[in-house]
Scaffold this motif. Structure first.
Motif, PDB file in Angstrom:
ATOM      1  N   GLU A  12       8.238  21.044  12.269  1.00  0.00           N
ATOM      2  CA  GLU A  12       8.315  22.069  11.243  1.00  0.00           C
ATOM      3  C   GLU A  12       8.908  21.510   9.959  1.00  0.00           C
ATOM      4  OE1 GLU A  12      10.494  25.302  12.812  1.00  0.00           O
ATOM      5  OE2 GLU A  12       9.189  25.588  14.530  1.00  0.00           O
ATOM      6  N   HIS A  13       9.811  20.540  10.067  1.00  0.00           N
ATOM      7  CA  HIS A  13      10.490  19.995   8.905  1.00  0.00           C
ATOM      8  C   HIS A  13      10.369  18.468   8.908  1.00  0.00           C
ATOM      9  CE1 HIS A  13      12.254  23.954   8.180  1.00  0.00           C
ATOM     10  NE2 HIS A  13      12.547  23.986   9.461  1.00  0.00           N
ATOM     11  N   PRO A  14       9.186  17.964   8.635  1.00  0.00           N
ATOM     12  CA  PRO A  14       9.022  16.499   8.636  1.00  0.00           C
ATOM     13  C   PRO A  14       9.869  15.858   7.539  1.00  0.00           C
ATOM     14  CG  PRO A  14       7.123  17.585   7.627  1.00  0.00           C
ATOM     15  CD  PRO A  14       7.958  18.678   8.226  1.00  0.00           C
ATOM     16  N   ALA A  15      10.242  14.621   7.777  1.00  0.00           N
ATOM     17  CA  ALA A  15      11.054  13.915   6.800  1.00  0.00           C
ATOM     18  C   ALA A  15      10.276  13.741   5.497  1.00  0.00           C
ATOM     19  CB  ALA A  15      11.459  12.556   7.359  1.00  0.00           C
ATOM     20  N   HIS A  16      10.962  13.873   4.383  1.00  0.00           N
ATOM     21  CA  HIS A  16      10.328  13.691   3.083  1.00  0.00           C
ATOM     22  C   HIS A  16       9.958  12.211   2.925  1.00  0.00           C
ATOM     23  CE1 HIS A  16       9.839  13.530  -1.288  1.00  0.00           C
ATOM     24  NE2 HIS A  16       9.665  14.837  -1.235  1.00  0.00           N
ATOM     25  N   PRO A  17       8.822  11.923   2.299  1.00  0.00           N
ATOM     26  CA  PRO A  17       8.413  10.519   2.134  1.00  0.00           C
ATOM     27  C   PRO A  17       9.453   9.656   1.410  1.00  0.00           C
ATOM     28  CG  PRO A  17       6.599  12.002   1.590  1.00  0.00           C
ATOM     29  CD  PRO A  17       7.798  12.855   1.792  1.00  0.00           C
ATOM     30  N   LEU A  18      10.329  10.289   0.626  1.00  0.00           N
ATOM     31  CA  LEU A  18      11.331   9.539  -0.129  1.00  0.00           C
ATOM     32  C   LEU A  18      12.730   9.622   0.489  1.00  0.00           C
ATOM     33  CD1 LEU A  18      10.264  10.465  -3.786  1.00  0.00           C
ATOM     34  CD2 LEU A  18       9.634   8.451  -2.453  1.00  0.00           C
ATOM     35  N   SER A  19      12.807  10.130   1.722  1.00  0.00           N
ATOM     36  CA  SER A  19      14.115  10.255   2.381  1.00  0.00           C
ATOM     37  C   SER A  19      14.819   8.904   2.494  1.00  0.00           C
ATOM     38  CB  SER A  19      13.953  10.868   3.775  1.00  0.00           C
ATOM     39  OG  SER A  19      13.511  12.202   3.689  1.00  0.00           O
ATOM     40  N   ALA A  20      14.052   7.860   2.749  1.00  0.00           N
ATOM     41  CA  ALA A  20      14.645   6.528   2.893  1.00  0.00           C
ATOM     42  C   ALA A  20      15.193   5.995   1.580  1.00  0.00           C
ATOM     43  CB  ALA A  20      13.602   5.549   3.442  1.00  0.00           C
ATOM     44  N   LEU A  21      14.843   6.655   0.475  1.00  0.00           N
ATOM     45  CA  LEU A  21      15.329   6.229  -0.840  1.00  0.00           C
ATOM     46  C   LEU A  21      16.447   7.124  -1.352  1.00  0.00           C
ATOM     47  CD1 LEU A  21      11.906   5.418  -2.541  1.00  0.00           C
ATOM     48  CD2 LEU A  21      13.531   3.823  -1.532  1.00  0.00           C
ATOM     49  N   GLY A  22      16.968   7.994  -0.492  1.00  0.00           N
ATOM     50  CA  GLY A  22      18.088   8.833  -0.881  1.00  0.00           C
ATOM     51  C   GLY A  22      17.726  10.247  -1.312  1.00  0.00           C
ATOM     52  N   TRP A  23      16.484  10.658  -1.096  1.00  0.00           N
ATOM     53  CA  TRP A  23      16.060  12.023  -1.461  1.00  0.00           C
ATOM     54  C   TRP A  23      16.919  13.045  -0.734  1.00  0.00           C
ATOM     55  CZ3 TRP A  23      12.539  14.130  -4.821  1.00  0.00           C
ATOM     56  CH2 TRP A  23      12.148  15.457  -4.609  1.00  0.00           C
ATOM     57  N   ASN A  24      17.392  14.054  -1.465  1.00  0.00           N
ATOM     58  CA  ASN A  24      18.221  15.095  -0.868  1.00  0.00           C
ATOM     59  C   ASN A  24      17.981  16.419  -1.582  1.00  0.00           C
ATOM     60  OD1 ASN A  24      19.815  15.007  -3.287  1.00  0.00           O
ATOM     61  ND2 ASN A  24      21.002  13.310  -2.425  1.00  0.00           N
ATOM     62  N   THR A  25      18.672  17.467  -1.148  1.00  0.00           N
ATOM     63  CA  THR A  25      18.429  18.802  -1.715  1.00  0.00           C
ATOM     64  C   THR A  25      18.808  18.865  -3.194  1.00  0.00           C
ATOM     65  OG1 THR A  25      20.617  19.487  -0.904  1.00  0.00           O
ATOM     66  CG2 THR A  25      18.715  19.977   0.487  1.00  0.00           C
ATOM     67  N   ARG A  26      19.824  18.117  -3.613  1.00  0.00           N
ATOM     68  CA  ARG A  26      20.202  18.134  -5.026  1.00  0.00           C
ATOM     69  C   ARG A  26      19.068  17.572  -5.881  1.00  0.00           C
ATOM     70  NH1 ARG A  26      21.488  14.895  -8.909  1.00  0.00           N
ATOM     71  NH2 ARG A  26      21.322  13.054  -7.583  1.00  0.00           N
TER      72      ARG A  26
END
Length: 373
Positions: A12-26
């Motif tokens: 339901e909540h796949p990891a964002h493609p940029l998560s490994a680069l520090g992507w976050n809710t902010r």
């Protein structure tokens, strides 16, 4: 018979493609604010390295992006706004070219004070979570420089960590070096490391949590590149020879974003020779927390820590609890911070005057054209 994942949350909540680069809710919130009313389809990207007139970005693949006219004009007017390593940006495709349309709101910004009368402050790195300050064990340490680095790091909002590098070269002086470093790093972790012998690397690696962005700070020859290679377990940075005067040659001439095996990210920047204390005194207060704590105990609120009776700061010096050299550096850096603050205010006032004059001239010219003159 089809097979389904046993982890419904990840479906339901796949990891964002940029998560490994520090992507976050902010960052997501900042991007949505820019992209919502944009006339073009925008994509988020992170700047991996700054170049003249362009930047290297991760989408997550590596690409080169030119600056849009709006971003370029803003950077020419104020270099502080130019995209730099660590920045999150909104980009769009224009033919065969990627264009940076906006630089997203920053957090944890490492800023070097402008050193000339008309100079602008320089953003060394953006969106930083922690600053790893490298101080070579065989070259000092230079506690005055270290206090300046700590002040810069605390001002950024990122957490400083100190690495006493090249421990193998200090010999019998190593305990003395570490003790001296610890004496000026109140509230800061200090790690003694050797990139060549592996000393202290496991303990430091344990601090590198996935998705966190670190920046390496230190002079040339402090062993930054060797340490980063050792932490990565492979060559990710070129290392340089040490000159006869024991100073290193610059091996990093531009800023770049490096992903580490455990998921942390490092921004490596060129060795910094000069650090002016930021006019914002918050970082200086954190760097000299021990002195400020003593100052709070003085009998008089406006104590200058000179000859006043009941001065807790001078009493601590007399009793050997506070090094007189550290106190003198505190005085000097407070004066420098005050000067930089006033200079920054004067520069801002001058810029506003120039803008007012420019708008006045443009208004007069528009009036003449309207009257047909």
């Amino acid at each position: 018979m089809s097979h389904h994942s046993t982890n419904p949350i990840s479906e339901e909540h796949p990891a964002h493609p940029l998560s490994a680069l520090g992507w976050n809710t902010r960052v997501e919130t900042a991007f949505d604010a820019v992209a919502h009313n944009a006339p073009h389809v925008l994509l988020p990207a992170r700047v991996s390295e700054a170049r003249r007139g362009a930047v290297g970005v991760r989408l997550p693949g590596h690409e080169t992006a030119a600056l849009s006219p709006e971003v370029r004009r803003a950077a020419e007017a104020d270099p502080f706004t130019a995209p730099t390593s660590g920045d999150w940006v909104a980009v769009r495709r224009s033919g065969d070219t990627w264009l940076v349309e906006a630089v997203l709101e920053r957090s944890g910004t490492l800023v070097r004070q402008g050193v000339a009368k008309d100079s602008h402050d320089q953003v060394l790195a953006a969106n930083v979570d922690a600053v790893l300050i490298c101080e070579a064990a065989d070259q000092g340490p230079n506690v005055g420089r270290l206090e300046r680095f700590l002040s810069l790091a605390w001002t950024s909002g990122a957490a400083p960590v100190v690495a006493v590098t090249k421990a193998e070269l200090a010999g019998d002086r190593l305990p003395e070096v570490v003790e001296l470093v610890e004496s000026v790093t109140t509230g800061v972790e200090v790690h003694t490391v050797s990139a060549h012998r592996g000393l202290g690397l496991d303990e430091l690696s344990a601090r590198l949590r996935p998705g966190a962005t670190w920046v390496l700070l230190g002079t040339s020859g402090a062993g930054k590149s060797s340490l980063l290679n050792a932490l990565a377990g492979r060559p990710v940075m070129e290392t340089g020879a040490i000159r006869d005067d024991r100073r290193g040659r610059h091996t990093t001439t531009h800023r770049q974003l490096i992903a580490m095996p455990g998921g942390a990210l490092f921004l490596d920047i060129p060795g910094v020779r000069r650090i002016d204390v930021p006019g914002d005194g918050s970082g200086l207060e954190r760097a000299f927390a021990d002195v400020n704590e003593l100052a709070e105990r003085c009998r008089f609120r406006d104590c200058s820590h000179g000859a006043e009776p009941g001065c807790a700061v001078r009493a601590a010096v007399d009793e050997g609890e506070l090094d007189s050299g550290r106190l003198e550096r505190w005085f000097r850096l407070r004066r420098e911070a005050g000067w930089n603050r006033s200079r920054g205010d004067a520069r801002l006032r001058a810029e506003r005057r120039r803008e007012w004059k420019r708008n006045t001239r443009e208004g007069r010219e528009a009036g003449r054209l309207k009257r047909g003159l």
